[in-house]
Design a protein around this motif. Structure first.
Motif, PDB file in Angstrom:
ATOM      1  N   ALA A 113       0.834  -1.200   0.000  1.00 48.55           N
ATOM      2  CA  ALA A 113       0.000   0.000   0.000  1.00 48.55           C
ATOM      3  C   ALA A 113       0.868   1.248   0.000  1.00 48.55           C
ATOM      4  O   ALA A 113       0.556   2.243  -0.669  1.00 48.55           O
ATOM      5  CB  ALA A 113      -0.937  -0.001   1.206  1.00 48.55           C
ATOM      6  N   GLU A 114       1.954   1.212   0.744  1.00 52.76           N
ATOM      7  CA  GLU A 114       2.857   2.359   0.787  1.00 52.76           C
ATOM      8  C   GLU A 114       3.484   2.611  -0.578  1.00 52.76           C
ATOM      9  O   GLU A 114       3.618   3.762  -1.005  1.00 52.76           O
ATOM     10  CB  GLU A 114       3.933   2.129   1.842  1.00 52.76           C
ATOM     11  CG  GLU A 114       3.392   2.151   3.269  1.00 52.76           C
ATOM     12  CD  GLU A 114       4.447   1.824   4.305  1.00 52.76           C
ATOM     13  OE1 GLU A 114       5.480   1.229   3.925  1.00 52.76           O
ATOM     14  OE2 GLU A 114       4.242   2.147   5.480  1.00 52.76           O
ATOM     15  N   ALA A 115       3.862   1.547  -1.289  1.00 52.95           N
ATOM     16  CA  ALA A 115       4.452   1.710  -2.618  1.00 52.95           C
ATOM     17  C   ALA A 115       3.448   2.317  -3.589  1.00 52.95           C
ATOM     18  O   ALA A 115       3.789   3.217  -4.374  1.00 52.95           O
ATOM     19  CB  ALA A 115       4.944   0.359  -3.138  1.00 52.95           C
ATOM     20  N   LEU A 116       2.201   1.852  -3.538  1.00 50.61           N
ATOM     21  CA  LEU A 116       1.171   2.422  -4.403  1.00 50.61           C
ATOM     22  C   LEU A 116       0.915   3.886  -4.056  1.00 50.61           C
ATOM     23  O   LEU A 116       0.688   4.718  -4.946  1.00 50.61           O
ATOM     24  CB  LEU A 116      -0.120   1.627  -4.262  1.00 50.61           C
ATOM     25  CG  LEU A 116      -0.145   0.226  -4.875  1.00 50.61           C
ATOM     26  CD1 LEU A 116      -1.477  -0.450  -4.563  1.00 50.61           C
ATOM     27  CD2 LEU A 116       0.076   0.278  -6.374  1.00 50.61           C
ATOM     28  N   ALA A 117       0.946   4.193  -2.763  1.00 57.48           N
ATOM     29  CA  ALA A 117       0.721   5.570  -2.335  1.00 57.48           C
ATOM     30  C   ALA A 117       1.802   6.495  -2.871  1.00 57.48           C
ATOM     31  O   ALA A 117       1.526   7.621  -3.297  1.00 57.48           O
ATOM     32  CB  ALA A 117       0.666   5.638  -0.812  1.00 57.48           C
ATOM     33  N   ARG A 118       3.031   6.024  -2.876  1.00 59.09           N
ATOM     34  CA  ARG A 118       4.126   6.847  -3.420  1.00 59.09           C
ATOM     35  C   ARG A 118       3.939   7.073  -4.920  1.00 59.09           C
ATOM     36  O   ARG A 118       4.209   8.165  -5.429  1.00 59.09           O
ATOM     37  CB  ARG A 118       5.470   6.176  -3.132  1.00 59.09           C
ATOM     38  CG  ARG A 118       5.890   6.242  -1.661  1.00 59.09           C
ATOM     39  CD  ARG A 118       7.340   5.837  -1.481  1.00 59.09           C
ATOM     40  NE  ARG A 118       7.554   4.440  -1.782  1.00 59.09           N
ATOM     41  CZ  ARG A 118       7.445   3.447  -0.889  1.00 59.09           C
ATOM     42  NH1 ARG A 118       7.098   3.726   0.367  1.00 59.09           N
ATOM     43  NH2 ARG A 118       7.670   2.195  -1.215  1.00 59.09           N
ATOM     44  N   GLY A 178      -2.198  14.567   1.295  1.00 58.67           N
ATOM     45  CA  GLY A 178      -2.138  13.222   1.848  1.00 58.67           C
ATOM     46  C   GLY A 178      -2.452  12.191   0.787  1.00 58.67           C
ATOM     47  O   GLY A 178      -2.837  12.524  -0.339  1.00 58.67           O
ATOM     48  N   VAL A 179      -2.252  10.919   1.148  1.00 57.39           N
ATOM     49  CA  VAL A 179      -2.591   9.810   0.257  1.00 57.39           C
ATOM     50  C   VAL A 179      -3.347   8.768   1.075  1.00 57.39           C
ATOM     51  O   VAL A 179      -2.915   8.385   2.161  1.00 57.39           O
ATOM     52  CB  VAL A 179      -1.342   9.163  -0.380  1.00 57.39           C
ATOM     53  CG1 VAL A 179      -1.769   8.098  -1.396  1.00 57.39           C
ATOM     54  CG2 VAL A 179      -0.457  10.207  -1.053  1.00 57.39           C
ATOM     55  N   TRP A 180      -4.456   8.308   0.521  1.00 61.26           N
ATOM     56  CA  TRP A 180      -5.314   7.340   1.178  1.00 61.26           C
ATOM     57  C   TRP A 180      -5.469   6.125   0.273  1.00 61.26           C
ATOM     58  O   TRP A 180      -5.469   6.251  -0.947  1.00 61.26           O
ATOM     59  CB  TRP A 180      -6.687   7.950   1.460  1.00 61.26           C
ATOM     60  CG  TRP A 180      -6.657   9.090   2.430  1.00 61.26           C
ATOM     61  CD1 TRP A 180      -6.988   9.052   3.755  1.00 61.26           C
ATOM     62  CD2 TRP A 180      -6.300  10.460   2.156  1.00 61.26           C
ATOM     63  NE1 TRP A 180      -6.856  10.298   4.325  1.00 61.26           N
ATOM     64  CE2 TRP A 180      -6.436  11.188   3.371  1.00 61.26           C
ATOM     65  CE3 TRP A 180      -5.873  11.144   1.018  1.00 61.26           C
ATOM     66  CZ2 TRP A 180      -6.161  12.549   3.463  1.00 61.26           C
ATOM     67  CZ3 TRP A 180      -5.589  12.502   1.112  1.00 61.26           C
ATOM     68  CH2 TRP A 180      -5.736  13.187   2.329  1.00 61.26           C
ATOM     69  N   ALA A 181      -5.596   4.932   0.880  1.00 65.65           N
ATOM     70  CA  ALA A 181      -5.695   3.711   0.084  1.00 65.65           C
ATOM     71  C   ALA A 181      -6.833   2.834   0.589  1.00 65.65           C
ATOM     72  O   ALA A 181      -7.106   2.767   1.792  1.00 65.65           O
ATOM     73  CB  ALA A 181      -4.382   2.934   0.142  1.00 65.65           C
ATOM     74  N   ALA A 182      -7.499   2.157  -0.343  1.00 69.96           N
ATOM     75  CA  ALA A 182      -8.576   1.224  -0.009  1.00 69.96           C
ATOM     76  C   ALA A 182      -8.432  -0.020  -0.883  1.00 69.96           C
ATOM     77  O   ALA A 182      -8.129   0.091  -2.075  1.00 69.96           O
ATOM     78  CB  ALA A 182      -9.945   1.877  -0.232  1.00 69.96           C
ATOM     79  N   CYS A 222     -14.061   4.031  -1.931  1.00 73.64           N
ATOM     80  CA  CYS A 222     -13.687   4.126  -0.517  1.00 73.64           C
ATOM     81  C   CYS A 222     -12.407   4.922  -0.316  1.00 73.64           C
ATOM     82  O   CYS A 222     -12.270   5.650   0.681  1.00 73.64           O
ATOM     83  CB  CYS A 222     -13.573   2.726   0.082  1.00 73.64           C
ATOM     84  SG  CYS A 222     -15.161   1.856   0.175  1.00 73.64           S
ATOM     85  N   ALA A 223     -11.457   4.817  -1.241  1.00 76.66           N
ATOM     86  CA  ALA A 223     -10.259   5.649  -1.150  1.00 76.66           C
ATOM     87  C   ALA A 223     -10.632   7.118  -1.259  1.00 76.66           C
ATOM     88  O   ALA A 223     -10.149   7.966  -0.491  1.00 76.66           O
ATOM     89  CB  ALA A 223      -9.256   5.260  -2.234  1.00 76.66           C
ATOM     90  N   ALA A 224     -11.504   7.444  -2.208  1.00 76.99           N
ATOM     91  CA  ALA A 224     -11.938   8.835  -2.370  1.00 76.99           C
ATOM     92  C   ALA A 224     -12.723   9.312  -1.162  1.00 76.99           C
ATOM     93  O   ALA A 224     -12.564  10.449  -0.703  1.00 76.99           O
ATOM     94  CB  ALA A 224     -12.775   8.976  -3.636  1.00 76.99           C
ATOM     95  N   LEU A 225     -13.563   8.431  -0.617  1.00 78.95           N
ATOM     96  CA  LEU A 225     -14.405   8.829   0.514  1.00 78.95           C
ATOM     97  C   LEU A 225     -13.581   9.180   1.745  1.00 78.95           C
ATOM     98  O   LEU A 225     -13.799  10.223   2.375  1.00 78.95           O
ATOM     99  CB  LEU A 225     -15.401   7.714   0.832  1.00 78.95           C
ATOM    100  CG  LEU A 225     -16.519   8.057   1.820  1.00 78.95           C
ATOM    101  CD1 LEU A 225     -17.766   7.233   1.530  1.00 78.95           C
ATOM    102  CD2 LEU A 225     -16.093   7.841   3.271  1.00 78.95           C
ATOM    103  N   HIS A 251      -7.247   2.944   4.698  1.00 82.94           N
ATOM    104  CA  HIS A 251      -6.511   3.736   5.683  1.00 82.94           C
ATOM    105  C   HIS A 251      -5.767   4.871   4.992  1.00 82.94           C
ATOM    106  O   HIS A 251      -5.540   4.842   3.780  1.00 82.94           O
ATOM    107  CB  HIS A 251      -5.506   2.864   6.445  1.00 82.94           C
ATOM    108  CG  HIS A 251      -4.624   2.057   5.547  1.00 82.94           C
ATOM    109  ND1 HIS A 251      -4.943   0.783   5.126  1.00 82.94           N
ATOM    110  CD2 HIS A 251      -3.442   2.335   4.955  1.00 82.94           C
ATOM    111  CE1 HIS A 251      -3.994   0.317   4.350  1.00 82.94           C
ATOM    112  NE2 HIS A 251      -3.070   1.237   4.204  1.00 82.94           N
ATOM    113  N   ARG A 252      -5.384   5.860   5.782  1.00 81.55           N
ATOM    114  CA  ARG A 252      -4.485   6.904   5.279  1.00 81.55           C
ATOM    115  C   ARG A 252      -3.076   6.337   5.309  1.00 81.55           C
ATOM    116  O   ARG A 252      -2.643   5.749   6.304  1.00 81.55           O
ATOM    117  CB  ARG A 252      -4.565   8.171   6.121  1.00 81.55           C
ATOM    118  CG  ARG A 252      -3.657   9.279   5.587  1.00 81.55           C
ATOM    119  CD  ARG A 252      -3.885  10.611   6.250  1.00 81.55           C
ATOM    120  NE  ARG A 252      -3.035  11.638   5.645  1.00 81.55           N
ATOM    121  CZ  ARG A 252      -3.196  12.934   5.803  1.00 81.55           C
ATOM    122  NH1 ARG A 252      -4.202  13.391   6.576  1.00 81.55           N
ATOM    123  NH2 ARG A 252      -2.396  13.802   5.211  1.00 81.55           N
ATOM    124  N   VAL A 253      -2.359   6.515   4.210  1.00 80.76           N
ATOM    125  CA  VAL A 253      -1.017   5.930   4.091  1.00 80.76           C
ATOM    126  C   VAL A 253       0.061   6.988   4.297  1.00 80.76           C
ATOM    127  O   VAL A 253       1.012   6.792   5.045  1.00 80.76           O
ATOM    128  CB  VAL A 253      -0.849   5.251   2.724  1.00 80.76           C
ATOM    129  CG1 VAL A 253       0.510   4.552   2.651  1.00 80.76           C
ATOM    130  CG2 VAL A 253      -1.974   4.251   2.488  1.00 80.76           C
TER     131      VAL A 253
END
Length: 388
Positions: free
Chosen positions: A11-16, A32-36, A144-147, A385-387
């Motif tokens: 998830a952290e790699a995708l967030a970057r 920020g970056v959020w992932a679902a 859900c990521a957008a929300l 979660h927020r990443v």
């Protein structure tokens, strides 16, 4: 909205990657970056909109949304080759003019406002590796990521179960797909290492340990690469059948139908039979998993597929091929997962049998001149979660 899980390295790699896309497109850092995640439903299919029981777990594939407040709404996504969609306002009638993949993001903004959580414009850069069109909830992951991004940016504290209902509202009323609440709940509420047993009537839930390693098991996911579109008429037709069956029985949802109920209409009777028997299978699965016998759920998985194929009629040639081949090669249980009409299947297998099962599934598809499936192993991952 607080983080629900500790982010994993993937998830952290995708967030970057999403953050880098944001910098490239907009020339600034995101706030920020959020992932679902996407999800696999272990068992409990087409029961959610019947107020029944489901058992999903989150996949380690995520939609990551890098976002900041802005003066205008701007959406960037890799889904369609990296194009950017811009629109001035999304409130009022203007929401109806956003379509395609951006409708999932715009729909969430609209649904938040409708639910008493108004948000203003944002810039979003989205990156996702949830397989698209595979029945693994790529759209729910996006929603859900957008929300959670919008909620955090505009200071709204929203209970996760309520957030799932808001995301479902976006998909039902804005996108126009008559799905239940399973997908959004799984993306927002699942936790690492567990399968989530959820009652779709009140959204009460229990995290049930789902550790395949001690028994030498693994879960294969077979993306058949057959088209999978919930907004198509067949999904809505199944839901309408259930509503009509419930009406004829005088109950609000089929979950409340008597166990010995029968209907004169054969089609409606079979729809009801699937829902009632599937709820029983979910509850049996919970009991077996709590007893520490993961291999014992195999027959229930297979029975679920048979019911979905014969009574609910939502399987496909590709899904049946994958399930039959997996079972023939030694899988302990296999079933389609998701809404059906294409998408993915799952197979519970012994680790030493996994290569043989994979080969059998691929060979069966090739022999039937079907698309070559994509096969991967699944583990129960962290929810939204927020990443960064």
């Amino acid at each position: 909205m607080p983080a629900h899980n500790t982010p994993d390295p993937h998830a952290e790699a995708l967030a970057r990657t999403a953050a880098e896309a944001f910098r490239t497109v907009y020339g600034e850092e995101p706030e920020g970056v959020w992932a679902a995640p996407g999800r696999v439903n272990l068992i409990g299919e087409h029961t959610d909109y019947n107020d029944g029981f489901v058992m999903p777990f989150a996949l380690p594939f995520y939609a990551a949304a890098a976002a900041s407040k802005s003066e205008t709404w701007e959406f960037h996504s890799t889904y369609d080759g990296g194009s950017t969609v811009r629109s001035g306002r999304l409130d009022g009638p203007a929401v109806q003019r956003v379509d395609g993949w951006a409708a999932y993001l715009a729909g969430v903004a609209w649904a938040l406002g409708e639910s008493g959580y108004p948000v203003g414009p944002v810039r979003i850069a989205l990156y996702s590796d949830v397989p698209h069109g595979a029945g693994l909830s790529s759209s729910a992951a996006l929603e859900c990521a957008a929300l959670i991004a919008l909620a955090d940016l505009y200071g709204h504290e929203i209970d996760r179960a309520e957030a799932a209902r808001i995301a479902q509202l976006a998909e039902n009323e804005y996108v126009g797909a008559p799905t239940g609440v399973l997908d959004q709940s799984a993306s927002l509420l699942c936790s690492e290492g567990n399968v989530m047993f959820m009652d779709c009537r009140d959204l009460s839930r229990e995290q049930v340990p789902f550790d395949l390693g001690p028994e030498g098991l693994t879960m294969l996911v077979v993306d058949t690469r057959a088209p999978h579109r919930h907004a198509d008429g067949e999904y809505g037709a199944r839901r309408a059948d259930c509503e009509e069956a419930a009406r004829l029985l005088g109950v609000s949802h089929l979950r409340d139908a008597p166990a010995d109920a029968t209907l004169a209409d054969d089609r409606l009777n079979r729809r009801m039979r699937h829902v009632l028997s599937e709820n029983e299978r979910v509850q049996a699965t919970v009991s077996i998993l709590k007893g520490g016998n993961v291999s014992g759920i195999g027959d229930l998985l297979t029975a679920s597929h048979v019911s979905l194929r014969d009574d609910y009629e939502v399987s496909s040639v590709e899904l049946d091929s994958a399930v039959d081949a997996a079972l023939g090669a030694g899988a302990l249980g296999a079933r389609m997962t998701g809404g059906g009409f294409g998408g993915s299947a799952i197979a519970l297998v012994r680790v030493e049998d996994a290569p043989k099962v994979e080969t059998a599934v691929l060979e069966a598809a090739a022999k039937a001149d079907l698309p070559e499936p994509r096969i991967f192993t699944a583990r129960a991952a962290a929810g939204a979660h927020r990443v960064l």
